[in-house]
Write an enzyme that holds these catalytic residues in place. Structure first.
Site, PDB file in Angstrom:
ATOM      1  N   SER A 131      10.928   5.217  -5.870  1.00 50.95           N
ATOM      2  CA  SER A 131      10.564   4.929  -7.272  1.00 50.95           C
ATOM      3  C   SER A 131      11.632   5.131  -8.335  1.00 50.95           C
ATOM      4  CB  SER A 131       9.655   5.870  -7.449  1.00 50.95           C
ATOM      5  OG  SER A 131       9.083   5.657  -9.008  1.00 50.95           O
TER       6      SER A 131
ATOM      7  N   TYR B  57       5.565  14.494  -9.006  1.00 51.84           N
ATOM      8  CA  TYR B  57       5.892  13.430  -8.212  1.00 51.84           C
ATOM      9  C   TYR B  57       7.458  12.972  -8.456  1.00 51.84           C
ATOM     10  CZ  TYR B  57       5.538   8.341  -7.705  1.00 51.84           C
ATOM     11  OH  TYR B  57       5.803   7.107  -7.129  1.00 51.84           O
TER      12      TYR B  57
HETATM   13  N1  LIG Z   1       2.446   1.887  -8.269  1.00 56.69           N
HETATM   14  C1  LIG Z   1       3.488   2.532  -8.884  1.00 56.69           C
HETATM   15  O1  LIG Z   1       3.674   2.517 -10.169  1.00 56.69           O
HETATM   16  C2  LIG Z   1       4.712   2.700  -8.041  1.00 56.69           C
HETATM   17  C3  LIG Z   1       5.817   2.932  -8.527  1.00 56.69           C
HETATM   18  C4  LIG Z   1       7.038   3.178  -7.827  1.00 56.69           C
HETATM   19  C5  LIG Z   1       6.894   3.668  -6.616  1.00 56.69           C
HETATM   20  N2  LIG Z   1       5.584   3.548  -6.029  1.00 56.69           N
HETATM   21  C6  LIG Z   1       5.363   4.107  -4.465  1.00 56.69           C
HETATM   22  O2  LIG Z   1       5.165   2.883  -3.862  1.00 56.69           O
HETATM   23  C7  LIG Z   1       4.302   3.615  -2.790  1.00 56.69           C
HETATM   24  C8  LIG Z   1       2.733   2.738  -2.633  1.00 56.69           C
HETATM   25  O3  LIG Z   1       1.897   3.328  -3.516  1.00 56.69           O
HETATM   26  P1  LIG Z   1       1.151   2.253  -4.284  1.00 56.69           P
HETATM   27  O4  LIG Z   1       1.344   1.911  -5.721  1.00 56.69           O
HETATM   28  O5  LIG Z   1       1.009   1.010  -3.586  1.00 56.69           O
HETATM   29  O6  LIG Z   1      -0.111   2.933  -4.298  1.00 56.69           O
HETATM   30  P2  LIG Z   1      -1.695   2.584  -3.615  1.00 56.69           P
HETATM   31  O7  LIG Z   1      -2.259   1.570  -3.692  1.00 56.69           O
HETATM   32  O8  LIG Z   1      -2.688   4.096  -4.020  1.00 56.69           O
HETATM   33  O9  LIG Z   1      -1.265   2.912  -1.870  1.00 56.69           O
HETATM   34  C9  LIG Z   1      -0.935   4.137  -1.352  1.00 56.69           C
HETATM   35  C10 LIG Z   1      -0.848   4.080  -0.111  1.00 56.69           C
HETATM   36  O10 LIG Z   1      -0.585   5.196   0.594  1.00 56.69           O
HETATM   37  C11 LIG Z   1      -1.466   5.623   1.687  1.00 56.69           C
HETATM   38  N3  LIG Z   1      -1.447   7.110   1.868  1.00 56.69           N
HETATM   39  C12 LIG Z   1      -1.398   7.737   0.667  1.00 56.69           C
HETATM   40  N4  LIG Z   1      -1.511   9.085   1.086  1.00 56.69           N
HETATM   41  C13 LIG Z   1      -1.301   9.069   2.646  1.00 56.69           C
HETATM   42  C14 LIG Z   1      -1.196  10.074   3.661  1.00 56.69           C
HETATM   43  N5  LIG Z   1      -1.193  11.348   3.351  1.00 56.69           N
HETATM   44  N6  LIG Z   1      -1.085   9.314   4.866  1.00 56.69           N
HETATM   45  C15 LIG Z   1      -1.096   8.230   5.253  1.00 56.69           C
HETATM   46  N7  LIG Z   1      -1.219   7.347   4.142  1.00 56.69           N
HETATM   47  C16 LIG Z   1      -1.303   7.534   2.831  1.00 56.69           C
HETATM   48  C17 LIG Z   1      -2.888   4.935   1.137  1.00 56.69           C
HETATM   49  O11 LIG Z   1      -3.821   4.868   2.035  1.00 56.69           O
HETATM   50  P3  LIG Z   1      -4.953   5.774   2.421  1.00 56.69           P
HETATM   51  O12 LIG Z   1      -5.678   6.447   1.293  1.00 56.69           O
HETATM   52  O13 LIG Z   1      -5.852   4.967   3.259  1.00 56.69           O
HETATM   53  O14 LIG Z   1      -4.526   6.684   3.435  1.00 56.69           O
HETATM   54  C18 LIG Z   1      -2.317   3.637   0.387  1.00 56.69           C
HETATM   55  O15 LIG Z   1      -2.504   2.757   1.576  1.00 56.69           O
HETATM   56  C19 LIG Z   1       4.016   4.998  -2.877  1.00 56.69           C
HETATM   57  O16 LIG Z   1       5.210   5.545  -2.224  1.00 56.69           O
HETATM   58  C20 LIG Z   1       4.379   5.269  -4.367  1.00 56.69           C
HETATM   59  O17 LIG Z   1       4.958   6.616  -4.626  1.00 56.69           O
HETATM   60  C21 LIG Z   1       4.580   3.136  -6.701  1.00 56.69           C
END
Ligand SMILES: NC(=O)c1ccc[n+]([C@@H]2O[C@H](COP(=O)([O-])OP(=O)(O)OC[C@H]3O[C@@H](n4cnc5c(N)ncnc54)[C@H](OP(=O)(O)O)[C@@H]3O)[C@@H](O)[C@H]2O)c1
Length: 263
Positions: free
Chosen positions: A141, A154
């Protein structure tokens, strides 16, 4: 090369595939001919997606090292060679270090940083078996390069994950396993509903959707890019300013706060 080798579908293990960026990445990879092993905790979501993609389901909490090792054993038994690991599973942790729940500080570190370490080590034998054309993608990120005050823990978890990813890139140089680091800015997802919570109208204008990040993941693999910031503007310049003039960022990071009640 044997017929089996020429016809083997490339295998990708995608963590956090039950929503957001992970789901979009699994969809795009499948479209491009990859076979996906979908990892997360919500069984209903994973099964529904696996049915659509003809993929496989692995229920696993990536923050739990023993659970990750058990998951990897099962995956390696079915797929001795793994062509791609996408370390994407992650969670938010809003709040400054002055008020954030200390259990959340520990949990976000375990999931966002250590989860990728556990998955990489546990699946390394499979990646080594596909060396020559194997890849690891770490979904970090912009919070990995920039200390955003309203989500301090975070940001720290993502700084650690970025160091892990860069260190792994160097350690695996020449091994036939390429490492790619993706640095997205704000992306609208379930866990990170940016448009609803961001107070800053300026940053709100730069919120992107998960398929744009999935495209960046694929491009990093196809073009052999070590690090990709998506979108490049305004986030890459922000990362550079953080590195060369950290005082400027600390002055402004408090201004782009979350809406009251969103924490
Ligand atoms: N959205 C943003 O603004 C953003 C920006 C930069 C980077 N990111 C990064 O992108 C990645 C994906 O995030 P997203 O934005 O797509 O959010 P999201 O839609 O909430 O997806 C998060 C995913 O991670 C899984 N997860 C969470 N905790 C987990 C655990 N303990 N074990 C296994 N799976 C787990 C969730 O599945 P379950 O709940 O089913 O386990 C879900 O599939 C993250 O690493 C986040 O930090 C996001």
């Amino acid at each position: 090369m044997s017929t089996e080798e020429t016809t083997r579908r490339r295998v990708a293990v995608v963590t956090g595939a039950s929503s957001g960026i992970g789901e979009a990445t699994a969809r795009l990879l499948t479209e491009k001919g990859w076979h996906c092993v979908l990892v997360a905790r919500r069984e209903d979501r994973l099964r529904a997606l696996a049915e659509q993609l003809e993929g496989e389901v692995e229920l696993c909490d990536v923050g739990d090292r023993e659970a990750v090792e058990a998951m990897a054993l099962g995956v390696l038994e079915r797929h001795p060679a793994i062509d791609l690991l996408v370390n994407n599973a992650g969670m938010p942790a809003r709040g400054t270090y002055l008020t954030v729940d200390l259990d959340l500080v520990r949990r976000v570190t375990e999931v966002n940083y250590l989860g990728g370490v556990w998955c990489t080590r546990a699946l390394l034998p499979g990646l080594r078996a596909a060396a020559g054309s194997a890849h690891i993608v770490n979904l970090v990120s912009i919070a990995g390069t920039t200390a955003f005050a309203p989500a301090g823990a975070y940001a720290a978890s993502k700084h650690a994950q970025l160091a892990f990813s860069r260190s792994l890139t160097a350690a695996l140089r020449g091994s036939g396993i390429a490492v790619h680091t993706i640095l997205p800015g704000f992306v609208e997802t379930e866990g990170f509903p940016q448009k609803g919570v961001l107070k800053s109208r300026l940053l709100g204008r730069f919120v992107i959707q998960p398929p744009a990040v999935a495209e960046a993941v694929l491009k990093s693999i196809e073009k052999g890019k070590a690090e990709v910031t998506v979108p490049w503007f305004p986030y890459r310049p922000i990362s550079i300013v953080q590195a060369v003039a950290p005082g400027v960022i600390s002055r402004f990071s408090g201004m782009s706060d979350y809406r009251p009640g969103s924490v």
